[in-house]
Motif scaffolding. Structure first.
Motif, short mmCIF file in Angstrom:
data_model
loop_
_atom_site.label_atom_id
_atom_site.label_comp_id
_atom_site.label_asym_id
_atom_site.label_seq_id
_atom_site.Cartn_x
_atom_site.Cartn_y
_atom_site.Cartn_z
N UNK A 47 0.81 -1.21 0.00
CA UNK A 47 0.00 0.00 0.00
C UNK A 47 0.84 1.26 0.00
N UNK A 48 2.15 1.12 0.20
CA UNK A 48 3.05 2.27 0.19
C UNK A 48 3.04 2.91 -1.21
N UNK A 49 2.84 4.21 -1.26
CA UNK A 49 2.88 5.02 -2.49
C UNK A 49 1.70 4.78 -3.42
N UNK A 50 0.71 3.98 -3.03
CA UNK A 50 -0.47 3.78 -3.87
C UNK A 50 -1.27 5.07 -3.93
N UNK A 51 -1.66 5.49 -5.14
CA UNK A 51 -2.48 6.69 -5.27
C UNK A 51 -3.90 6.38 -5.70
N UNK A 52 -4.15 5.15 -6.16
CA UNK A 52 -5.51 4.76 -6.53
C UNK A 52 -5.68 3.27 -6.33
N UNK A 53 -6.84 2.86 -5.81
CA UNK A 53 -7.10 1.44 -5.57
C UNK A 53 -8.55 1.12 -5.86
N UNK A 54 -8.76 -0.10 -6.38
CA UNK A 54 -10.09 -0.65 -6.53
C UNK A 54 -10.06 -2.06 -5.96
N UNK A 55 -10.97 -2.34 -5.03
CA UNK A 55 -11.00 -3.61 -4.31
C UNK A 55 -12.40 -4.19 -4.46
N UNK A 56 -12.50 -5.49 -4.78
CA UNK A 56 -13.81 -6.07 -5.06
C UNK A 56 -13.85 -7.53 -4.66
N UNK A 57 -15.06 -7.99 -4.28
CA UNK A 57 -15.25 -9.39 -3.89
C UNK A 57 -16.49 -10.02 -4.50
N UNK A 58 -17.09 -9.37 -5.51
CA UNK A 58 -18.30 -9.88 -6.13
C UNK A 58 -19.56 -9.23 -5.62
#
Length: 229
Positions: free
Chosen positions: A57-68
């Protein structure tokens, strides 16, 4: 039949805190950083890569997380703080502590959308005991994704759901939102000029995600709505 997409938003939170608030049991994360693009597995709020290397997660500027069932979107604004949105069709899956509720998006129809992942798939060893697949292509490199390798002769694709709404004044139908669902196997594409086997015949809306970049990020995280420019 009308389908309603519900959401909650937090205007200023870290990605680590947003994941903790969302409380995913097992999910896939797509993480964009200035010098790298990674996929990770979220297990009970903790982020794991295939090699459990430095903090993903270090330096992440955008994230998309999904589980259905749910999708979390996070976009950094400054000092590792960012806007977070959690979307689902089941309002009971939205923790009250995540943030403020968003107005429901009432869709007249939903459609499947597919993003073919570039790269030859093969089983990849991991340190967390979970199944991983390495997607490799000479010009782009290798992306490890937290799903089992597909059957021989198959590729992997990212599956999403599009929410079609009708503009009330003029009656025009448009895709107002899209939610990522899962990564799954798919048959190899046919030769050039033919539709990929096993995919719906809507070629104008089919886009490919490379092993180094994922294209389904055209949404303003602060609102949960697609950003068409």
């Amino acid at each position: 039949m009308t389908t309603t997409l519900h959401g909650r938003t937090h205007p200023a939170t870290t990605l680590t805190d947003a994941l903790a608030r969302a409380g995913f049991t097992d999910a896939v994360a797509l993480l964009s950083a200035p010098h790298t693009y990674r996929a990770a597995r979220i297990h009970h709020g903790h982020c794991h890569t295939h090699d459990n290397g430095p903090d993903p997660l270090e330096a992440v500027f955008e994230a998309r997380v999904f589980d259905g069932q749910r999708e979390l979107r996070w976009l950094c604004t400054q000092d590792r703080q960012g806007q977070a949105v959690l979307l689902t069709e089941d309002p009971g899956l939205l923790p009250a502590e995540f943030g403020e509720p968003l107005p429901g998006l009432h869709a007249e129809d939903t459609l499947p959308a597919y993003y073919l992942l570039w790269g030859h798939p093969q089983a990849a060893p991991s340190t967390d005991g979970a199944a991983w697949t390495a997607l490799s292509t000479p010009r782009i490199g290798t992306l490890h994704v937290p799903v089992p390798p597909p059957p021989p002769g198959c590729r992997l694709r990212l599956v999403a759901r599009e929410y079609v709404c009708v503009e009330p004044r003029h009656g025009n139908a448009h895709v107002a939102e899209e939610r990522l669902l899962r990564i799954e196997p798919t048959e190899l594409a046919e030769p050039a000029g033919q539709a990929p086997a096993g995919q719906a015949a809507r070629p104008a809306r089919r886009r490919s995600a490379t092993a180094g970049a994922e294209e389904a990020t055209e949404t303003a995280p602060g609102t949960g709505r697609r950003n068409d420019g």
